[in-house]
Design a protein around this motif. Sequence first.
Motif, PDB file in Angstrom:
ATOM      1  N   VAL A   1       0.800  -1.193  -0.102  1.00  0.00           N
ATOM      2  CA  VAL A   1       0.101  -0.022  -0.074  1.00  0.00           C
ATOM      3  C   VAL A   1       0.980   1.247   0.001  1.00  0.00           C
ATOM      4  O   VAL A   1       1.998   1.290   0.903  1.00  0.00           O
ATOM      5  CB  VAL A   1      -0.905   0.075   1.284  1.00  0.00           C
ATOM      6  CG1 VAL A   1      -1.572   1.258   1.422  1.00  0.00           C
ATOM      7  CG2 VAL A   1      -1.855  -1.195   1.253  1.00  0.00           C
ATOM      8  N   THR A   2       0.264   2.078  -0.797  1.00  0.00           N
ATOM      9  CA  THR A   2       1.231   3.562  -0.882  1.00  0.00           C
ATOM     10  C   THR A   2       0.239   4.569  -0.003  1.00  0.00           C
ATOM     11  O   THR A   2      -1.053   4.765  -0.669  1.00  0.00           O
ATOM     12  CB  THR A   2       1.479   3.956  -2.458  1.00  0.00           C
ATOM     13  OG1 THR A   2       2.055   3.114  -2.750  1.00  0.00           O
ATOM     14  CG2 THR A   2       2.249   5.181  -2.346  1.00  0.00           C
TER      15      THR A   2
ATOM     16  N   ALA B   1      -9.774   9.154   4.495  1.00  0.00           N
ATOM     17  CA  ALA B   1      -9.203   8.676   3.221  1.00  0.00           C
ATOM     18  C   ALA B   1      -9.820   7.742   2.563  1.00  0.00           C
ATOM     19  O   ALA B   1     -10.681   7.032   2.931  1.00  0.00           O
ATOM     20  CB  ALA B   1      -7.687   8.386   3.872  1.00  0.00           C
ATOM     21  N   GLN B   2      -9.474   7.512   1.430  1.00  0.00           N
ATOM     22  CA  GLN B   2      -9.975   6.348   0.663  1.00  0.00           C
ATOM     23  C   GLN B   2      -8.619   5.355  -0.062  1.00  0.00           C
ATOM     24  O   GLN B   2      -7.753   5.904  -0.439  1.00  0.00           O
ATOM     25  CB  GLN B   2     -10.495   7.034  -0.766  1.00  0.00           C
ATOM     26  CG  GLN B   2     -11.174   5.999  -1.706  1.00  0.00           C
ATOM     27  CD  GLN B   2     -12.759   5.941  -1.432  1.00  0.00           C
ATOM     28  OE1 GLN B   2     -13.265   6.465  -0.500  1.00  0.00           O
ATOM     29  NE2 GLN B   2     -13.455   5.033  -2.291  1.00  0.00           N
ATOM     30  N   PHE B   3      -9.073   4.339   0.341  1.00  0.00           N
ATOM     31  CA  PHE B   3      -7.989   3.193  -0.196  1.00  0.00           C
ATOM     32  C   PHE B   3      -8.716   2.807  -1.495  1.00  0.00           C
ATOM     33  O   PHE B   3      -9.817   1.932  -1.471  1.00  0.00           O
ATOM     34  CB  PHE B   3      -8.088   1.924   0.960  1.00  0.00           C
ATOM     35  CG  PHE B   3      -7.470   0.659   0.337  1.00  0.00           C
ATOM     36  CD1 PHE B   3      -6.079   0.894  -0.116  1.00  0.00           C
ATOM     37  CD2 PHE B   3      -7.927  -0.336   0.549  1.00  0.00           C
ATOM     38  CE1 PHE B   3      -5.416  -0.220  -0.683  1.00  0.00           C
ATOM     39  CE2 PHE B   3      -7.119  -1.517   0.013  1.00  0.00           C
ATOM     40  CZ  PHE B   3      -5.676  -1.502  -0.483  1.00  0.00           C
TER      41      PHE B   3
ATOM     42  N   ASN C   1      -4.144   0.120  -4.838  1.00  0.00           N
ATOM     43  CA  ASN C   1      -3.507  -0.126  -3.557  1.00  0.00           C
ATOM     44  C   ASN C   1      -2.977   1.201  -3.026  1.00  0.00           C
ATOM     45  O   ASN C   1      -1.998   1.100  -2.176  1.00  0.00           O
ATOM     46  CB  ASN C   1      -2.278  -1.405  -3.532  1.00  0.00           C
ATOM     47  CG  ASN C   1      -3.150  -2.531  -3.457  1.00  0.00           C
ATOM     48  OD1 ASN C   1      -4.134  -2.814  -3.678  1.00  0.00           O
ATOM     49  ND2 ASN C   1      -2.173  -3.468  -3.796  1.00  0.00           N
ATOM     50  N   LYS C   2      -3.695   2.479  -3.309  1.00  0.00           N
ATOM     51  CA  LYS C   2      -3.176   3.454  -2.948  1.00  0.00           C
ATOM     52  C   LYS C   2      -4.087   4.040  -1.932  1.00  0.00           C
ATOM     53  O   LYS C   2      -5.542   4.037  -2.186  1.00  0.00           O
ATOM     54  CB  LYS C   2      -3.039   4.658  -4.256  1.00  0.00           C
ATOM     55  CG  LYS C   2      -1.647   3.961  -4.878  1.00  0.00           C
ATOM     56  CD  LYS C   2      -1.632   5.204  -6.161  1.00  0.00           C
ATOM     57  CE  LYS C   2      -0.456   4.942  -6.871  1.00  0.00           C
ATOM     58  NZ  LYS C   2      -0.204   5.930  -8.035  1.00  0.00           N
ATOM     59  N   ILE C   3      -3.810   4.925  -0.879  1.00  0.00           N
ATOM     60  CA  ILE C   3      -4.762   5.545  -0.198  1.00  0.00           C
ATOM     61  C   ILE C   3      -4.478   7.047  -0.195  1.00  0.00           C
ATOM     62  O   ILE C   3      -3.262   7.501  -0.170  1.00  0.00           O
ATOM     63  CB  ILE C   3      -4.535   5.245   1.300  1.00  0.00           C
ATOM     64  CG1 ILE C   3      -4.343   3.547   1.582  1.00  0.00           C
ATOM     65  CG2 ILE C   3      -5.252   5.689   2.487  1.00  0.00           C
ATOM     66  CD1 ILE C   3      -3.924   3.069   2.919  1.00  0.00           C
TER      67      ILE C   3
END
Length: 301
Positions: A96-97, A125-127, A132-134
């Motif tokens: 995850v980034t 925040a949105q994952f 795989n980015k938040i």
Amino acid sequence: KEAEQILKDAQNLTQLLSARTPEQKKQKEELMNKINTQLLLSQGVALTTSKLFAEIPNIAAKELLLKGEDLYLINQANNEFYKIPLSTGVASLQQVTAEGIGTVSNIVDHTGGGILVYHSLDGLAQFDTETNKIKALMWNRTWKGAPKAADVYQKKLYVITPTLQILKYTDSITGYTQEVSWLKENASIDLSGIADIAIDGSLWVLKEKGEIIKLYKGEKQDFALSITPELVGPTRIIADNDMRYLYILDNATKRIVISDKSGKVIAQLTAQEFVSMQDIAVHEKTRKIYLLDGNKILEIE
């Protein structure tokens, strides 16, 4: 009735047992768990069987999420996301980034293109489950702190604030805006002791002592859950527009309650494998419930 009274006497006697050593403590806990299970059976709760679906060592997760055909867990200690496909039951750590967010403290919603979370920098925040980015989201609001409970329905964010208001926000490209009070001005509703909420057109409020309040268009509706034994310490309620039933997790009595939306109990389930029930996810089409119990995920048919 006689069995129920005998088991209650057994509870009281077991409480008096010595637990000076780790082995005594373990035996006492196991005995109490067996007695509690039998007590539930004497009160009409069904004994079910569960199987180990997945196990993730050393994870500090308190929420289990079903999105599509995949389960997700978040390690609150370090923002690690785990994905467990229903087809395999094999957990994989996602790379995850994340930028501009603190530690994820709880999941808000899973509809739309990702997973909406609240984080320790007092924001949303949105994952994105595809990349795989938040990313942090804008949240125009007039108060601070973590919500007591929150859910999204038809791209609207509904939040119960620390001051027990129900506020609604509109989804935008950058986040959530247009804060409005959702309850009608003349609505007199006690929202203290909130445990969880769920929305399926109606807004369901679950309280820590077992009361369930049904709200529709900002007003209270008639609803009473007819259940024996009563809910003692429920922590989770699940409802959705395409789900037929309500699902309630009562960790205090180690059971899962399934009710229709008029308040009739369809089933109550318990098992001796239930130890530290954290959360549930429901796949109604396959009639399966997934239970997060410590660092294990149990599958119940």
